[in-house]
Design an enzyme around this catalytic site. Structure first.
Site, PDB file in Angstrom:
ATOM      1  N   ARG A 102      27.244  -8.093   4.134  1.00  0.00           N
ATOM      2  CA  ARG A 102      28.102  -9.250   3.824  1.00  0.00           C
ATOM      3  C   ARG A 102      29.430  -8.683   3.357  1.00  0.00           C
ATOM      4  O   ARG A 102      29.493  -7.967   2.345  1.00  0.00           O
ATOM      5  CB  ARG A 102      27.465 -10.125   2.742  1.00  0.00           C
ATOM      6  CG  ARG A 102      28.443 -11.122   2.151  1.00  0.00           C
ATOM      7  CD  ARG A 102      27.769 -12.181   1.317  1.00  0.00           C
ATOM      8  NE  ARG A 102      27.045 -13.110   2.170  1.00  0.00           N
ATOM      9  CZ  ARG A 102      26.585 -14.298   1.754  1.00  0.00           C
ATOM     10  NH1 ARG A 102      26.774 -14.689   0.508  1.00  0.00           N
ATOM     11  NH2 ARG A 102      25.939 -15.093   2.588  1.00  0.00           N
ATOM     12  N   HIS A 158      29.179 -16.519  10.266  1.00  0.00           N
ATOM     13  CA  HIS A 158      27.942 -16.520   9.480  1.00  0.00           C
ATOM     14  C   HIS A 158      26.770 -16.815  10.433  1.00  0.00           C
ATOM     15  O   HIS A 158      26.127 -17.866  10.346  1.00  0.00           O
ATOM     16  CB  HIS A 158      28.040 -17.571   8.375  1.00  0.00           C
ATOM     17  CG  HIS A 158      27.052 -17.377   7.254  1.00  0.00           C
ATOM     18  ND1 HIS A 158      26.154 -16.332   7.205  1.00  0.00           N
ATOM     19  CD2 HIS A 158      26.824 -18.115   6.125  1.00  0.00           C
ATOM     20  CE1 HIS A 158      25.418 -16.435   6.113  1.00  0.00           C
ATOM     21  NE2 HIS A 158      25.805 -17.507   5.444  1.00  0.00           N
ATOM     22  N   GLN A 180      23.155 -17.961   9.280  1.00  0.00           N
ATOM     23  CA  GLN A 180      23.077 -19.331   8.774  1.00  0.00           C
ATOM     24  C   GLN A 180      22.945 -20.332   9.920  1.00  0.00           C
ATOM     25  O   GLN A 180      22.126 -21.254   9.859  1.00  0.00           O
ATOM     26  CB  GLN A 180      24.325 -19.649   7.938  1.00  0.00           C
ATOM     27  CG  GLN A 180      24.282 -21.033   7.318  1.00  0.00           C
ATOM     28  CD  GLN A 180      23.210 -21.162   6.258  1.00  0.00           C
ATOM     29  OE1 GLN A 180      23.194 -20.392   5.302  1.00  0.00           O
ATOM     30  NE2 GLN A 180      22.308 -22.124   6.403  1.00  0.00           N
ATOM     31  N   ASP A 198      30.904 -27.672   4.428  1.00  0.00           N
ATOM     32  CA  ASP A 198      30.819 -26.434   3.643  1.00  0.00           C
ATOM     33  C   ASP A 198      31.853 -26.546   2.526  1.00  0.00           C
ATOM     34  O   ASP A 198      32.689 -27.471   2.523  1.00  0.00           O
ATOM     35  CB  ASP A 198      31.126 -25.248   4.583  1.00  0.00           C
ATOM     36  CG  ASP A 198      30.880 -23.877   3.968  1.00  0.00           C
ATOM     37  OD1 ASP A 198      30.300 -23.789   2.869  1.00  0.00           O
ATOM     38  OD2 ASP A 198      31.277 -22.882   4.590  1.00  0.00           O
ATOM     39  N   CYS A 202      25.256 -25.290   4.192  1.00  0.00           N
ATOM     40  CA  CYS A 202      24.675 -23.951   4.055  1.00  0.00           C
ATOM     41  C   CYS A 202      24.369 -23.596   2.601  1.00  0.00           C
ATOM     42  O   CYS A 202      23.582 -22.688   2.347  1.00  0.00           O
ATOM     43  CB  CYS A 202      25.590 -22.916   4.699  1.00  0.00           C
ATOM     44  SG  CYS A 202      27.203 -22.749   3.923  1.00  0.00           S
ATOM     45  N   ARG A 236      16.236 -19.836   6.432  1.00  0.00           N
ATOM     46  CA  ARG A 236      16.954 -18.558   6.516  1.00  0.00           C
ATOM     47  C   ARG A 236      15.936 -17.411   6.587  1.00  0.00           C
ATOM     48  O   ARG A 236      16.073 -16.476   7.360  1.00  0.00           O
ATOM     49  CB  ARG A 236      17.862 -18.359   5.281  1.00  0.00           C
ATOM     50  CG  ARG A 236      19.115 -19.208   5.252  1.00  0.00           C
ATOM     51  CD  ARG A 236      20.138 -18.793   6.289  1.00  0.00           C
ATOM     52  NE  ARG A 236      20.556 -17.407   6.159  1.00  0.00           N
ATOM     53  CZ  ARG A 236      21.495 -16.952   5.314  1.00  0.00           C
ATOM     54  NH1 ARG A 236      22.132 -17.799   4.540  1.00  0.00           N
ATOM     55  NH2 ARG A 236      21.816 -15.665   5.257  1.00  0.00           N
TER      56      ARG A 236
HETATM   57  N1  NVA Z   1      32.030 -20.523   3.874  1.00  0.00           N
HETATM   58  C1  NVA Z   1      31.331 -20.068   2.704  1.00  0.00           C
HETATM   59  C2  NVA Z   1      29.874 -19.917   2.995  1.00  0.00           C
HETATM   60  C3  NVA Z   1      29.035 -19.442   1.834  1.00  0.00           C
HETATM   61  C4  NVA Z   1      27.604 -19.220   2.207  1.00  0.00           C
HETATM   62  C5  NVA Z   1      31.926 -18.743   2.235  1.00  0.00           C
HETATM   63  O1  NVA Z   1      32.285 -17.929   3.092  1.00  0.00           O
HETATM   64  O2  NVA Z   1      32.060 -18.551   1.028  1.00  0.00           O
HETATM   65  N1   CP Z   2      24.235 -19.931   2.597  1.00  0.00           N
HETATM   66  C1   CP Z   2      24.349 -18.684   2.089  1.00  0.00           C
HETATM   67  O1   CP Z   2      24.648 -17.700   2.799  1.00  0.00           O
HETATM   68  O2   CP Z   2      24.101 -18.608   0.759  1.00  0.00           O
HETATM   69  P1   CP Z   2      24.353 -17.364  -0.212  1.00  0.00           P
HETATM   70  O3   CP Z   2      25.860 -17.194  -0.335  1.00  0.00           O
HETATM   71  O4   CP Z   2      23.719 -17.755  -1.500  1.00  0.00           O
HETATM   72  O5   CP Z   2      23.743 -16.129   0.391  1.00  0.00           O
END
Ligand code: NVA
Ligand code: CP
Length: 307
Positions: free
Chosen positions: A106, A133, A136, A222, A262, A290
């Protein structure tokens, strides 16, 4: 040796046929999990998880999932590894991939995960970047199928930021043959080239979020501010004020429409509590799934399709 490796860096890395396999496999793996039946094809395999941004779901689902498959996990963050002290990503990739069988990352820019993958001896999975992502959306579509059957020919309404989730929904629509209605505030539109689309045939842009929801089979949103964009928080709050999924928007959608997010969610911002906690919401199934889809994904990347 490296030519045979398959990575999962974006949704378009897999074909519709690969997804059909993954969804069927995830259903089987989930069924076994619910029956307390062992499914351990990855004994002695190790997954390294590298987090440069915070996580709850991604960490727990990959970590629990890998242990359930019989393997083990190494957890690294920027702060507790040399990544935070400017060791080049290419060097990190060469070292880490000599010791583990699979890597989940990540991070921020997609180019960073691509650089890691280019120097990795083992498959690399995108656990979220600024641009995508894919894990997800894999879970979201699996969840849709569980509740409503095939997503082909259906309409998904995206209400909110033209972010990593939006880009991935758009990629998925081209591969799996559904339509996305996109409504974002101006200045936060999806960028077709960033999303890596072949054409604009699978999506339609709406100024009014209510219009985007009209007739949709799934309404999804989101956070207004994704990780890494916190400095824009105040500007975004003002710009996104009309992009809150509310009961009126859900009424505009198909009577059978599902709601997904998500998570983590901010009730009263991108979604009303009545919607996310209401009868059309499937967010908890979505979060649980997930783990099941990622177990299928890890098995697929390491072992291919079991006979
Ligand atoms: N769009 C959000 C998703 C978090 C799971 C982010 O990138 O923070
Ligand atoms: N939806 C998702 O990726 O959640 P986290 O940021 O908690 O991993």
């Amino acid at each position: 040796m490296t030519s045979a490796i398959r990575h999962y860096l974006q949704f378009s890395d897999f074909t519709a046929d690969d997804y059909a396999h993954l969804f069927a496999r995830a259903a089987l793996i989930k069924k076994k999990f619910k029956a307390y039946e062992r499914h351990q094809p990855l004994v002695d395999r190790t997954l390294a998880m590298i987090f440069e941004k915070a996580s709850t779901r991604t960490r727990v689902s990959f970590e629990a999932g890998m242990y359930q498959l019989g393997g083990s996990v190494v957890h690294l963050t920027t702060g507790d590894s040399q990544l935070g002290r400017a060791e080049p990503i290419e060097d990190s990739a060469k070292v880490i991939s000599r010791m583990v069988d699979l890597v989940m990352i990540r991070t921020y820019e997609q180019t960073k995960i691509e650089a890691f993958a280019a120097h990795s001896r083992v498959p690399v999975i995108n656990g979220l970047t600024n641009e995508f992502h894919p894990c997800q959306i894999l879970a979201d579509i699996f969840t849709f199928i569980e509740h409503r059957g095939s997503i082909a020919g259906k309409t998904v309404a995206w209400v909110g930021d033209g972010n990593n989730m939006a880009n991935t929904w758009l990629q998925a629509s081209e591969i799996l043959g559904f339509k996305v209605h996109v409504s974002t505030p101006s200045g936060y539109e999806v960028d077709q080239s960033v999303a890596g689309l072949r054409s604009n045939a699978s999506y339609q842009v709406f100024k009014d979020p209510m219009e985007a929801c009209r007739g949709a089979d799934l309404v999804t949103t989101d956070v207004w501010t994704s990780m890494g964009y916190e400095a824009e928080n105040e500007t975004r709050r003002a710009a996104f004020a009309d992009w809150c999924v509310d009961t009126e928007m859900m009424r505009a959608a198909h009577p059978d429409a599902l709601f997904m997010h998500c998570l983590p969610a901010h009730r009263g911002e991108e979604v009303e509590a009545e919607v996310i906690d209401g009868p059309q919401s499937v967010v908890w199934d979505e979060a649980e799934n997930r783990m099941h889809v990622q177990k299928a994904l890890m098995e697929f990347l390491l072992l291919g399709r079991p006979a």
